[in-house]
Every structure is written in C-alpha cells, then in structure tokens.
Design a protein around this motif. Structure first.
Motif, PDB file in Angstrom:
ATOM      1  N   ALA A 302       0.835  -1.206   0.000  1.00 30.87           N
ATOM      2  CA  ALA A 302       0.000   0.000   0.000  1.00 30.87           C
ATOM      3  C   ALA A 302       0.867   1.251   0.000  1.00 30.87           C
ATOM      4  O   ALA A 302       0.610   2.205  -0.748  1.00 30.87           O
ATOM      5  CB  ALA A 302      -0.930  -0.009   1.214  1.00 30.87           C
ATOM      6  N   ASP A 303       1.916   1.243   0.805  1.00 19.65           N
ATOM      7  CA  ASP A 303       2.829   2.388   0.852  1.00 19.65           C
ATOM      8  C   ASP A 303       3.539   2.574  -0.485  1.00 19.65           C
ATOM      9  O   ASP A 303       3.708   3.700  -0.966  1.00 19.65           O
ATOM     10  CB  ASP A 303       3.846   2.175   1.970  1.00 19.65           C
ATOM     11  CG  ASP A 303       4.803   3.352   2.105  1.00 19.65           C
ATOM     12  OD1 ASP A 303       4.378   4.414   2.598  1.00 19.65           O
ATOM     13  OD2 ASP A 303       5.983   3.204   1.692  1.00 19.65           O
ATOM     14  N   HIS A 304       3.941   1.462  -1.112  1.00 13.72           N
ATOM     15  CA  HIS A 304       4.607   1.535  -2.422  1.00 13.72           C
ATOM     16  C   HIS A 304       3.687   2.147  -3.480  1.00 13.72           C
ATOM     17  O   HIS A 304       4.099   3.035  -4.235  1.00 13.72           O
ATOM     18  CB  HIS A 304       5.031   0.132  -2.852  1.00 13.72           C
ATOM     19  CG  HIS A 304       5.403   0.029  -4.299  1.00 13.72           C
ATOM     20  ND1 HIS A 304       6.565   0.567  -4.811  1.00 13.72           N
ATOM     21  CD2 HIS A 304       4.752  -0.525  -5.353  1.00 13.72           C
ATOM     22  CE1 HIS A 304       6.620   0.329  -6.120  1.00 13.72           C
ATOM     23  NE2 HIS A 304       5.528  -0.323  -6.469  1.00 13.72           N
ATOM     24  N   PHE A 305       2.427   1.705  -3.526  1.00 12.69           N
ATOM     25  CA  PHE A 305       1.507   2.208  -4.537  1.00 12.69           C
ATOM     26  C   PHE A 305       1.128   3.669  -4.272  1.00 12.69           C
ATOM     27  O   PHE A 305       0.898   4.431  -5.221  1.00 12.69           O
ATOM     28  CB  PHE A 305       0.260   1.333  -4.596  1.00 12.69           C
ATOM     29  CG  PHE A 305       0.509  -0.046  -5.151  1.00 12.69           C
ATOM     30  CD1 PHE A 305       1.275  -0.218  -6.295  1.00 12.69           C
ATOM     31  CD2 PHE A 305      -0.002  -1.171  -4.516  1.00 12.69           C
ATOM     32  CE1 PHE A 305       1.526  -1.486  -6.807  1.00 12.69           C
ATOM     33  CE2 PHE A 305       0.234  -2.437  -5.021  1.00 12.69           C
ATOM     34  CZ  PHE A 305       0.995  -2.597  -6.168  1.00 12.69           C
ATOM     35  N   LEU A 306       1.070   4.068  -3.005  1.00 12.73           N
ATOM     36  CA  LEU A 306       0.824   5.481  -2.712  1.00 12.73           C
ATOM     37  C   LEU A 306       1.927   6.349  -3.312  1.00 12.73           C
ATOM     38  O   LEU A 306       1.661   7.385  -3.931  1.00 12.73           O
ATOM     39  CB  LEU A 306       0.757   5.702  -1.198  1.00 12.73           C
ATOM     40  CG  LEU A 306      -0.537   5.329  -0.471  1.00 12.73           C
ATOM     41  CD1 LEU A 306      -0.390   5.576   1.026  1.00 12.73           C
ATOM     42  CD2 LEU A 306      -1.721   6.107  -1.021  1.00 12.73           C
ATOM     43  N   VAL A 315       1.655  14.882  -7.328  1.00 15.05           N
ATOM     44  CA  VAL A 315       1.244  15.390  -6.016  1.00 15.05           C
ATOM     45  C   VAL A 315       2.155  14.797  -4.949  1.00 15.05           C
ATOM     46  O   VAL A 315       2.786  13.760  -5.167  1.00 15.05           O
ATOM     47  CB  VAL A 315      -0.229  15.028  -5.713  1.00 15.05           C
ATOM     48  CG1 VAL A 315      -1.155  15.659  -6.731  1.00 15.05           C
ATOM     49  CG2 VAL A 315      -0.423  13.513  -5.675  1.00 15.05           C
ATOM     50  N   PRO A 316       2.243  15.426  -3.771  1.00 19.19           N
ATOM     51  CA  PRO A 316       3.053  14.851  -2.685  1.00 19.19           C
ATOM     52  C   PRO A 316       2.478  13.509  -2.228  1.00 19.19           C
ATOM     53  O   PRO A 316       1.263  13.302  -2.274  1.00 19.19           O
ATOM     54  CB  PRO A 316       2.952  15.899  -1.570  1.00 19.19           C
ATOM     55  CG  PRO A 316       2.498  17.148  -2.243  1.00 19.19           C
ATOM     56  CD  PRO A 316       1.670  16.743  -3.404  1.00 19.19           C
ATOM     57  N   LYS A 317       3.341  12.634  -1.789  1.00 17.95           N
ATOM     58  CA  LYS A 317       2.876  11.329  -1.307  1.00 17.95           C
ATOM     59  C   LYS A 317       2.101  11.514  -0.008  1.00 17.95           C
ATOM     60  O   LYS A 317       2.623  12.032   0.971  1.00 17.95           O
ATOM     61  CB  LYS A 317       4.070  10.400  -1.068  1.00 17.95           C
ATOM     62  CG  LYS A 317       3.681   9.031  -0.528  1.00 17.95           C
ATOM     63  CD  LYS A 317       4.912   8.193  -0.255  1.00 17.95           C
ATOM     64  CE  LYS A 317       4.554   6.865   0.395  1.00 17.95           C
ATOM     65  NZ  LYS A 317       5.753   6.038   0.691  1.00 17.95           N
ATOM     66  N   PRO A 318       0.838  11.089   0.049  1.00 14.03           N
ATOM     67  CA  PRO A 318       0.063  11.261   1.279  1.00 14.03           C
ATOM     68  C   PRO A 318       0.400  10.183   2.309  1.00 14.03           C
ATOM     69  O   PRO A 318       0.866   9.103   1.966  1.00 14.03           O
ATOM     70  CB  PRO A 318      -1.384  11.113   0.794  1.00 14.03           C
ATOM     71  CG  PRO A 318      -1.281  10.195  -0.382  1.00 14.03           C
ATOM     72  CD  PRO A 318       0.042  10.509  -1.045  1.00 14.03           C
ATOM     73  N   ALA A 319       0.145  10.489   3.563  1.00 18.36           N
ATOM     74  CA  ALA A 319       0.279   9.504   4.636  1.00 18.36           C
ATOM     75  C   ALA A 319      -1.057   8.788   4.788  1.00 18.36           C
ATOM     76  O   ALA A 319      -2.109   9.323   4.439  1.00 18.36           O
ATOM     77  CB  ALA A 319       0.665  10.193   5.935  1.00 18.36           C
ATOM     78  N   ILE A 320      -1.017   7.579   5.316  1.00 18.59           N
ATOM     79  CA  ILE A 320      -2.240   6.809   5.504  1.00 18.59           C
ATOM     80  C   ILE A 320      -2.526   6.687   6.993  1.00 18.59           C
ATOM     81  O   ILE A 320      -1.638   6.385   7.792  1.00 18.59           O
ATOM     82  CB  ILE A 320      -2.137   5.424   4.833  1.00 18.59           C
ATOM     83  CG1 ILE A 320      -3.469   4.680   4.919  1.00 18.59           C
ATOM     84  CG2 ILE A 320      -0.996   4.605   5.398  1.00 18.59           C
ATOM     85  CD1 ILE A 320      -3.539   3.464   4.020  1.00 18.59           C
ATOM     86  N   THR A 321      -3.765   6.950   7.384  1.00 19.60           N
ATOM     87  CA  THR A 321      -4.123   6.926   8.798  1.00 19.60           C
ATOM     88  C   THR A 321      -4.239   5.492   9.298  1.00 19.60           C
ATOM     89  O   THR A 321      -4.481   4.566   8.501  1.00 19.60           O
ATOM     90  CB  THR A 321      -5.464   7.641   9.039  1.00 19.60           C
ATOM     91  OG1 THR A 321      -6.510   6.879   8.408  1.00 19.60           O
ATOM     92  CG2 THR A 321      -5.436   9.052   8.476  1.00 19.60           C
ATOM     93  N   PRO A 322      -4.079   5.275  10.604  1.00 15.48           N
ATOM     94  CA  PRO A 322      -4.236   3.915  11.151  1.00 15.48           C
ATOM     95  C   PRO A 322      -5.607   3.318  10.859  1.00 15.48           C
ATOM     96  O   PRO A 322      -5.722   2.114  10.610  1.00 15.48           O
ATOM     97  CB  PRO A 322      -4.028   4.125  12.656  1.00 15.48           C
ATOM     98  CG  PRO A 322      -3.182   5.356  12.757  1.00 15.48           C
ATOM     99  CD  PRO A 322      -3.637   6.236  11.629  1.00 15.48           C
ATOM    100  N   MET A 344      -5.318   1.944  -3.985  1.00 21.17           N
ATOM    101  CA  MET A 344      -4.396   2.996  -3.562  1.00 21.17           C
ATOM    102  C   MET A 344      -4.291   4.105  -4.610  1.00 21.17           C
ATOM    103  O   MET A 344      -4.052   5.265  -4.269  1.00 21.17           O
ATOM    104  CB  MET A 344      -3.010   2.413  -3.269  1.00 21.17           C
ATOM    105  CG  MET A 344      -3.004   1.332  -2.186  1.00 21.17           C
ATOM    106  SD  MET A 344      -4.136   1.650  -0.803  1.00 21.17           S
ATOM    107  CE  MET A 344      -3.416   3.115  -0.067  1.00 21.17           C
ATOM    108  N   HIS A 345      -4.464   3.759  -5.882  1.00 25.52           N
ATOM    109  CA  HIS A 345      -4.500   4.804  -6.920  1.00 25.52           C
ATOM    110  C   HIS A 345      -5.670   5.755  -6.659  1.00 25.52           C
ATOM    111  O   HIS A 345      -5.522   6.977  -6.675  1.00 25.52           O
ATOM    112  CB  HIS A 345      -4.621   4.152  -8.292  1.00 25.52           C
ATOM    113  CG  HIS A 345      -4.455   5.110  -9.426  1.00 25.52           C
ATOM    114  ND1 HIS A 345      -4.449   4.719 -10.746  1.00 25.52           N
ATOM    115  CD2 HIS A 345      -4.299   6.462  -9.457  1.00 25.52           C
ATOM    116  CE1 HIS A 345      -4.289   5.777 -11.519  1.00 25.52           C
ATOM    117  NE2 HIS A 345      -4.202   6.848 -10.763  1.00 25.52           N
ATOM    118  N   ARG A 346      -6.838   5.182  -6.377  1.00 32.03           N
ATOM    119  CA  ARG A 346      -7.998   6.016  -6.091  1.00 32.03           C
ATOM    120  C   ARG A 346      -7.789   6.808  -4.796  1.00 32.03           C
ATOM    121  O   ARG A 346      -8.226   7.954  -4.683  1.00 32.03           O
ATOM    122  CB  ARG A 346      -9.252   5.142  -5.992  1.00 32.03           C
ATOM    123  CG  ARG A 346      -9.708   4.545  -7.318  1.00 32.03           C
ATOM    124  CD  ARG A 346     -11.059   3.894  -7.198  1.00 32.03           C
ATOM    125  NE  ARG A 346     -11.038   2.717  -6.353  1.00 32.03           N
ATOM    126  CZ  ARG A 346     -10.833   1.484  -6.793  1.00 32.03           C
ATOM    127  NH1 ARG A 346     -10.606   1.267  -8.071  1.00 32.03           N
ATOM    128  NH2 ARG A 346     -10.851   0.461  -5.953  1.00 32.03           N
TER     129      ARG A 346
END
Length: 482
Positions: A302-306, A315-322, A344-346
């Motif tokens: 998930a982090d890789h696809f973000l 765009v800047p890479k967003p962080a993902i919430t817990p 993750m694209h969406r």
C-alpha cells in the motif's frame, strides 16, 4: 530493456538514446512510424517507444493496438507543448518528455518501466518462501508453471525468474493467451508468411522466434484452445515451429514459462487441457499465495503504490491513517495485489490534506461517494430503503440480509425490482469498468469472469450504441503534469 527511438527532432532524440544506452538500455533507432512497425513485425521487439511528437502518434498507437503489440509509447518534443502533448496522450502515449533531454528524467522513465514489470515488494514470510524457491530454480532451463489467483503477481514472478536466469541478457517475451482471440493466437505465437490469410500484408515474426535465446511466457495458458495446444506441444518437445502459411520448420532456443489462475489438473480431468502438455510444462510449479494469505505484504505494498501514484499524478505522497490501514488489513482482497493497487491509486486521487483517511479508501463494491457520507446515509435511511443505498443496488456487508427486527418482511431493493437479469448484469459490468478507470483486465478480475467474456459483453453493448469506458477517455486525468 529494449528502447526503440522513432524520429530525430534535430538530433535531440539521438542524444536521449545515448543517455538511455549509458543507463543500460539496448537502443535502436528508426526514422518514422512505418519503420517502427516494420521493426516490431520482424521480431526485433521493444519494451518502450520514444516517439518524435511531430510524427503521427495516433496512427502508431492504432497500428500497435490492431497488431497486438503491447509497448508503452512516450512522446518527445522540444520544450513544453501542452496542446501537442495532450493530443499525444489522448492518442495513447503514456507520457510526454520535453527535449533537450534531461539525464535524470530519462533515467527515471527507464526505471519506471523496468520497476513496473520486475519489482517484487514483500515483507511476509509466505512470500519470502516462494522467492527462495524461485531463486533456487531460476538458473536452470526447466519449464516452470506459475499458479495462483488473478492479481497475485504471476507475471512479475515470471520476469523475476528470467532476470535471475542465465538468459537474463536475452529477450523476455510475454503472450497473454486470454486476451488474444483463438483464431489470431496461432499467428501471434508462431508468426505468419505474407498472404497466409486475409490481412497478412507482410511476414510477421511470432513470439517464439522473438524470444529465441531468451524466455517465453505464456500467460493464462489455461485459456488456450485445445486445437492450438497440440501445436504448442510439438513446439515444446521439438523446439521447432512452423509459421502460419510457411513450409520450412524453424528451430528455436527458449525457456518456457506459463501461468494459470485455474487448477490445470482439474482442467485435464475435464478434458479442457492436454495431459501431455501439462506434464511438459509442469517440471516445477510455483504457487503464488493470495494477498489475504500474506497480510504483512499489504502495508508495504500500500505504501509503495501510494508513492507510485502520487508521483505519476504530480502530487506529494500522502500519509495513511491507522483507521484506513485497518480497513485495508481487514478486506478480503478478491482481486489480490491488482485490486490493492487500484484502491491505492484512487486513494491518492481522493486524499485530502495530504492524508489518506477511511473516506478515501473505496473497496470493491463501494461507491464513488465518500465512505463516511455513505454510512451516514444508510444509518439515517428508513429500514425499507436502506438496502438500496449501495452502489448499483447491491447490499453492503453492514446491511441486513435477514428480516428486520419488528417487521414481517425483509427490505426490498427497489432499484432491482422489475428489471431483467441481463439489464442488471449490463449495469454491473459497465459500472465496474468505470470503477476500474477503463482497465478491462482489472474489471474482469473484480467481476470474476475471463477477459474474453468481458470483451464479448462489451462488444455487444457497444453495438447497441452504449458508450464504453476506455483508458483513452481518462488519460488526461491520469497525467495532470502534461
């Protein structure tokens, strides 16, 4: 990787080729679209085309599509040319590169194409065990059958086997047996002579010859018609082929890999797959685990696809919430890694304040409305209509399927009452295709049908005048940097 440069642009394309060569690419050059197609037909092959924006890119992309050459096209022009760049993207080019060439930009493009097809990202012990077996057998010339559900990374594993083999510096050629009609697959594999059939305007080198000295992957081999399986068996046993319309056997030296998302032993019992061909292919079997069987891979993928889609969308890479990560970890992932990539694209497109929250996670079966709003709507709706709030009229996992407490009847989805099965099926297919941004392979996996079945359905809808979502309709939204 093999780079084919089409055109010159006052010598700038040649400079770009020199940079690519210094980065390890095999570079060839031609002057125009016709020469590019001739090069591909004669089996020279290419993993990437860099094309002068002054040439007819629309014509090139149509030829590539008609003759089933799956090669990404990068348009190149002097300076920034938004109008021409936009036209090239809409015609089918993946990206636009301004010239004079920047060495770092060229390197990034090459790395992106290579990473797209060969990267193996993992953390789970189940994946590590599979890779250990793959590394052990990779140096041999043994045929390998890679099995697993759709979207688990069977083709990526096949490319990994090639890169770790003694044939790594030779060609890796892939053929999707499910995506090519049965009457064209024979020509695709073995090639044809000029005039062999209607439309054979010139000699075409097949994938067996193109892969000579390297590796040939037959993707989704279980979709191959039994008649063609007999010809394939001879090619595998004798290491020689006959072009369609030809009369001279041609010797080939290849390593054969095959993938299947079906149980081939079961297909043999049903009479759908030749037993002798199965044993020829099944020297070694690598079974790719489903994503739900390797949960530790979900977070790292998930982090890789973000990062990947943040970069591609500028765009800047967003962080993902817990909370969002918990959603991902609890999902069933019927479409496996491919479904996670789409999700993750969406999420990148729907993230707010550089953060991926649960509202940006649209899992299979959910609508394009923010998840929180959808949950609010369901909770506030009367019991008789709550079941109709899900996308396309389908119930969500939180909606009751048994009669409501205190009522005598189960809730009825009024959107479905009075409609035919064919009508509902059509909506489901078209909505899923739109949900997947026009990607037919992803849509077929989510729907649980073969790409061939999906293609036939879409053809019927198109002939009825229905507009079909295609990647070309949304390309401008996927490349905002152009």
């Amino acid at each position: 990787m093999r780079l084919l440069i089409v055109g010159s642009l006052e010598g700038h394309m040649i400079t770009a080729g020199k940079i690519a060569f210094e980065k390890g690419a095999k570079v060839a050059t031609v002057d125009d679209v016709d020469q590019a197609m001739a090069s591909l037909r004669t089996g020279n092959g290419a993993d990437l085309l860099m094309v002068d924006i002054g040439l007819d890119i629309d014509k090139l992309c149509k030829h590539l599509d008609a003759e089933r050459f799956s090669v990404p096209v990068i348009a190149c022009g002097i300076g920034t040319q938004p109008s021409k760049a936009g036209d090239a993207i809409r015609s089918g080019a993946k990206e636009y590169i301004p010239l004079p060439p920047d060495a770092e930009l060229i390197a990034a493009v090459l790395a992106a194409v290579t990473e797209e097809t060969t990267s193996l990202i993992y953390k789970d012990p189940a994946t590590a065990a599979v890779l250990k077996l793959a590394e052990q057998i990779a140096p041999s010339d043994a045929s390998v059958l890679v099995t697993g559900e759709s979207g688990t990374g069977k083709e990526v594993m096949s490319r990994f086997l090639h890169t770790k083999s003694k044939r790594a510096k030779k060609n890796f050629i892939s053929v999707n047996c499910a995506a090519i009609p049965e009457n064209l697959l024979e020509s695709e594999l073995f090639g044809h002579e000029k005039g062999a059939f209607t439309g054979a305007i010139s000699r075409r080198i097949g994938k067996f010859e193109e892969a000579n000295g390297g590796t040939l992957l037959l993707d989704e081999i279980s979709e191959m018609h039994p008649r063609l399986q007999a010809k394939l068996l001879r090619a595998v046993q004798e290491r020689e082929i006959d072009r369609v319309g030809g009369n001279q056997p041609i010797k080939v030296d290849i390593r054969l890999l095959a993938t299947s998302n079906r149980d081939l032993e079961e297909e043999v019992k049903k009479g759908n797959f030749r037993e002798d061909l199965y044993f020829r292919l099944n020297v070694v079997t690598i079974e790719m685990p489903s994503l739900r069987d390797r949960p530790l891979d979900i977070e790292i993928l998930a982090d890789h696809f973000l990062g990947k889609y943040a970069e591609s969308n500028g765009v800047p890479k967003p962080a993902i919430t817990p909370e969002a990560m918990t959603q991902l970890m609890q999902h069933h992932w019927r479409g496996n890694v491919r479904e996670l990539e789409n999700t993750m694209h969406r999420a990148v497109l729907l993230s707010r304040d550089n953060l991926v929250s649960p509202e940006a996670i649209m899992l299979t079966g959910s609508s394009f409305a923010p998840a929180a709003a959808a949950r609010t709507a369901v909770s506030q709706a009367p019991a008789s209509t709550a079941a109709a709030n899900a996308y396309g009229g389908a119930r969500t996992p939180t909606q009751p399927t048994s009669p409501n407490v205190g009522t005598s009847e189960a809730p009825i989805d009024e959107k479905l009452v009075g409609r035919t099965v064919a009508d509902v099926e059509k909506d489901l297919i078209l909505n899923t295709l739109e949900h997947c941004l026009g990607n037919r392979t992803h849509a077929a996996n989510i729907l649980g049908i073969s790409i061939r079945t999906l293609r036939n359905k879409l053809k019927i809808y198109s002939e009825d005048g229905t507009e079909i979502t295609s990647p070309g309709n949304i390309s401008e939204h996927l490349s905002p940097s152009v």
